[in-house]
Write a protein that holds these residues in place. Sequence first.
Motif, PDB file in Angstrom:
ATOM      1  N   VAL A 172      40.580  48.580  39.118  1.00  0.00           N
ATOM      2  CA  VAL A 172      41.099  48.274  37.777  1.00  0.00           C
ATOM      3  C   VAL A 172      42.161  47.186  37.864  1.00  0.00           C
ATOM      4  CG1 VAL A 172      42.367  49.187  35.795  1.00  0.00           C
ATOM      5  CG2 VAL A 172      40.501  50.515  36.792  1.00  0.00           C
ATOM      6  N   VAL A 173      43.048  47.273  38.860  1.00  0.00           N
ATOM      7  CA  VAL A 173      44.079  46.241  39.039  1.00  0.00           C
ATOM      8  C   VAL A 173      43.416  44.877  39.230  1.00  0.00           C
ATOM      9  CG1 VAL A 173      45.959  45.404  40.514  1.00  0.00           C
ATOM     10  CG2 VAL A 173      45.779  47.856  39.989  1.00  0.00           C
ATOM     11  N   LYS A 174      42.417  44.819  40.094  1.00  0.00           N
ATOM     12  CA  LYS A 174      41.732  43.548  40.360  1.00  0.00           C
ATOM     13  C   LYS A 174      41.036  43.029  39.102  1.00  0.00           C
ATOM     14  CE  LYS A 174      38.433  41.299  43.411  1.00  0.00           C
ATOM     15  NZ  LYS A 174      37.574  41.457  44.596  1.00  0.00           N
ATOM     16  N   SER A 175      40.338  43.890  38.401  1.00  0.00           N
ATOM     17  CA  SER A 175      39.640  43.489  37.183  1.00  0.00           C
ATOM     18  C   SER A 175      40.617  42.943  36.142  1.00  0.00           C
ATOM     19  CB  SER A 175      38.866  44.689  36.619  1.00  0.00           C
ATOM     20  OG  SER A 175      38.274  44.368  35.393  1.00  0.00           O
ATOM     21  N   ASN A 176      41.729  43.645  35.952  1.00  0.00           N
ATOM     22  CA  ASN A 176      42.744  43.190  34.991  1.00  0.00           C
ATOM     23  C   ASN A 176      43.325  41.843  35.403  1.00  0.00           C
ATOM     24  OD1 ASN A 176      42.377  45.551  33.529  1.00  0.00           O
ATOM     25  ND2 ASN A 176      44.243  46.524  34.287  1.00  0.00           N
ATOM     26  N   ALA A 177      43.617  41.681  36.679  1.00  0.00           N
ATOM     27  CA  ALA A 177      44.197  40.426  37.169  1.00  0.00           C
ATOM     28  C   ALA A 177      43.231  39.270  36.959  1.00  0.00           C
ATOM     29  CB  ALA A 177      44.557  40.558  38.644  1.00  0.00           C
ATOM     30  N   LEU A 178      41.983  39.465  37.336  1.00  0.00           N
ATOM     31  CA  LEU A 178      41.003  38.381  37.213  1.00  0.00           C
ATOM     32  C   LEU A 178      40.753  38.020  35.756  1.00  0.00           C
ATOM     33  CD1 LEU A 178      38.476  39.380  40.032  1.00  0.00           C
ATOM     34  CD2 LEU A 178      40.247  37.584  40.084  1.00  0.00           C
ATOM     35  N   SER A 179      40.757  39.013  34.873  1.00  0.00           N
ATOM     36  CA  SER A 179      40.527  38.722  33.458  1.00  0.00           C
ATOM     37  C   SER A 179      41.678  37.930  32.843  1.00  0.00           C
ATOM     38  CB  SER A 179      40.285  40.006  32.662  1.00  0.00           C
ATOM     39  OG  SER A 179      41.474  40.735  32.511  1.00  0.00           O
ATOM     40  N   GLU A 180      42.855  37.986  33.470  1.00  0.00           N
ATOM     41  CA  GLU A 180      44.034  37.256  32.988  1.00  0.00           C
ATOM     42  C   GLU A 180      44.348  36.035  33.862  1.00  0.00           C
ATOM     43  OE1 GLU A 180      45.878  37.938  30.224  1.00  0.00           O
ATOM     44  OE2 GLU A 180      44.456  39.526  29.730  1.00  0.00           O
ATOM     45  N   ASN A 181      43.426  35.690  34.767  1.00  0.00           N
ATOM     46  CA  ASN A 181      43.615  34.544  35.678  1.00  0.00           C
ATOM     47  C   ASN A 181      44.849  34.685  36.557  1.00  0.00           C
ATOM     48  OD1 ASN A 181      41.472  32.845  35.689  1.00  0.00           O
ATOM     49  ND2 ASN A 181      42.287  31.469  34.124  1.00  0.00           N
ATOM     50  N   ARG A 182      45.085  35.899  37.055  1.00  0.00           N
ATOM     51  CA  ARG A 182      46.214  36.149  37.946  1.00  0.00           C
ATOM     52  C   ARG A 182      45.687  36.545  39.324  1.00  0.00           C
ATOM     53  NH1 ARG A 182      48.069  39.443  33.365  1.00  0.00           N
ATOM     54  NH2 ARG A 182      47.463  41.198  34.653  1.00  0.00           N
ATOM     55  N   ASP A 183      46.559  36.474  40.310  1.00  0.00           N
ATOM     56  CA  ASP A 183      46.209  36.845  41.677  1.00  0.00           C
ATOM     57  C   ASP A 183      46.172  38.375  41.808  1.00  0.00           C
ATOM     58  OD1 ASP A 183      45.868  36.546  44.565  1.00  0.00           O
ATOM     59  OD2 ASP A 183      47.953  37.236  44.691  1.00  0.00           O
ATOM     60  N   PRO A 184      45.040  38.952  42.206  1.00  0.00           N
ATOM     61  CA  PRO A 184      44.935  40.416  42.311  1.00  0.00           C
ATOM     62  C   PRO A 184      45.944  41.038  43.281  1.00  0.00           C
ATOM     63  CG  PRO A 184      42.755  39.450  42.313  1.00  0.00           C
ATOM     64  CD  PRO A 184      43.737  38.308  42.413  1.00  0.00           C
ATOM     65  N   GLU A 185      46.244  40.368  44.382  1.00  0.00           N
ATOM     66  CA  GLU A 185      47.181  40.941  45.350  1.00  0.00           C
ATOM     67  C   GLU A 185      48.608  40.970  44.806  1.00  0.00           C
ATOM     68  OE1 GLU A 185      46.610  39.608  49.359  1.00  0.00           O
ATOM     69  OE2 GLU A 185      44.453  39.940  49.207  1.00  0.00           O
ATOM     70  N   THR A 186      48.988  39.934  44.077  1.00  0.00           N
ATOM     71  CA  THR A 186      50.317  39.924  43.457  1.00  0.00           C
ATOM     72  C   THR A 186      50.388  40.988  42.373  1.00  0.00           C
ATOM     73  OG1 THR A 186      50.585  37.576  43.937  1.00  0.00           O
ATOM     74  CG2 THR A 186      52.024  38.508  42.256  1.00  0.00           C
ATOM     75  N   ASP A 187      49.337  41.096  41.575  1.00  0.00           N
ATOM     76  CA  ASP A 187      49.294  42.141  40.543  1.00  0.00           C
ATOM     77  C   ASP A 187      49.353  43.527  41.174  1.00  0.00           C
ATOM     78  OD1 ASP A 187      49.156  40.318  38.452  1.00  0.00           O
ATOM     79  OD2 ASP A 187      47.489  41.356  37.482  1.00  0.00           O
ATOM     80  N   PHE A 188      48.681  43.692  42.306  1.00  0.00           N
ATOM     81  CA  PHE A 188      48.690  44.986  42.980  1.00  0.00           C
ATOM     82  C   PHE A 188      50.111  45.342  43.419  1.00  0.00           C
ATOM     83  CE2 PHE A 188      47.915  48.083  46.343  1.00  0.00           C
ATOM     84  CZ  PHE A 188      47.018  48.912  45.719  1.00  0.00           C
ATOM     85  N   ALA A 189      50.829  44.369  43.978  1.00  0.00           N
ATOM     86  CA  ALA A 189      52.223  44.600  44.380  1.00  0.00           C
ATOM     87  C   ALA A 189      53.081  44.922  43.153  1.00  0.00           C
ATOM     88  CB  ALA A 189      52.768  43.391  45.124  1.00  0.00           C
ATOM     89  N   LEU A 190      52.834  44.225  42.050  1.00  0.00           N
ATOM     90  CA  LEU A 190      53.581  44.490  40.820  1.00  0.00           C
ATOM     91  C   LEU A 190      53.321  45.912  40.318  1.00  0.00           C
ATOM     92  CD1 LEU A 190      55.433  43.363  38.553  1.00  0.00           C
ATOM     93  CD2 LEU A 190      53.329  42.738  37.353  1.00  0.00           C
ATOM     94  N   ILE A 191      52.076  46.348  40.393  1.00  0.00           N
ATOM     95  CA  ILE A 191      51.715  47.698  39.957  1.00  0.00           C
ATOM     96  C   ILE A 191      52.381  48.750  40.852  1.00  0.00           C
ATOM     97  CG2 ILE A 191      49.767  49.323  39.756  1.00  0.00           C
ATOM     98  CD1 ILE A 191      50.072  47.319  37.413  1.00  0.00           C
ATOM     99  N   LEU A 192      52.513  48.454  42.137  1.00  0.00           N
ATOM    100  CA  LEU A 192      53.248  49.357  43.028  1.00  0.00           C
ATOM    101  C   LEU A 192      54.696  49.500  42.556  1.00  0.00           C
ATOM    102  CD1 LEU A 192      51.959  48.295  46.543  1.00  0.00           C
ATOM    103  CD2 LEU A 192      51.828  50.594  45.576  1.00  0.00           C
ATOM    104  N   MET A 193      55.318  48.372  42.202  1.00  0.00           N
ATOM    105  CA  MET A 193      56.704  48.406  41.721  1.00  0.00           C
ATOM    106  C   MET A 193      56.797  49.197  40.410  1.00  0.00           C
ATOM    107  SD  MET A 193      57.857  46.850  44.217  1.00  0.00           S
ATOM    108  CE  MET A 193      57.058  45.855  45.455  1.00  0.00           C
ATOM    109  N   HIS A 194      55.825  48.993  39.539  1.00  0.00           N
ATOM    110  CA  HIS A 194      55.768  49.692  38.257  1.00  0.00           C
ATOM    111  C   HIS A 194      55.695  51.209  38.479  1.00  0.00           C
ATOM    112  CE1 HIS A 194      54.726  49.888  33.936  1.00  0.00           C
ATOM    113  NE2 HIS A 194      53.960  50.907  34.293  1.00  0.00           N
ATOM    114  N   GLY A 195      54.786  51.617  39.352  1.00  0.00           N
ATOM    115  CA  GLY A 195      54.634  53.040  39.649  1.00  0.00           C
ATOM    116  C   GLY A 195      55.890  53.636  40.259  1.00  0.00           C
TER     117      GLY A 195
END
Length: 172
Positions: A116-139
């Motif tokens: 889901v993180v990867k899908s959301n990142a790609l749909s917004e033209n963002r880097d999935p790995e950076t988004d994944f790290a951001l989601i870790l911080m969020h959690g």
Amino acid sequence: MTKEEGKRMKLAVQIDDENGSLRESGINEPDAARLEAVWLEYLEAKYPSLASAEQVSVSIKYCPPSEIRDLNSRYRDMDETTDVLSFPMWEADGVFTAPEGWVDTPLGDIAICPEVVKSNALSENRDPETDFALILMHGFLHLLAWDHDTETREIEMSSEQETLLKRYLEKV
């Protein structure tokens, strides 16, 4: 050696990817040592009530979409997939209330769906790995009773998670 003599609290991050969800998503494993260092610095600076703990722990589980959907349905009554769920141990009425004097203090559990993180990142033209790290911080922030249930709190939490992400990305 006692705390007063300079012994530092330790942070243990336990990661469970028994289903291979992270590997299947193609997202690289976050740097656990950097993650622990950033979170430990944050806890020491912002949560002095944890100073007596010798160790603080966080559990992270990477889940496939079906499992995160089941968790979301069971615990939030939302029958849909999501990117992250947090299960804090010490939140009472929106306030972080960890016990003082505990030697080992678990903060709670974070469940993340890399797909889901990867899908959301790609749909917004963002880097999935950076988004994944951001989601870790969020959690992680949710474990400490941060929330985004109002516009003001959303702005504050967003700023805090961006600060944590920046520290994580700078620690090389």
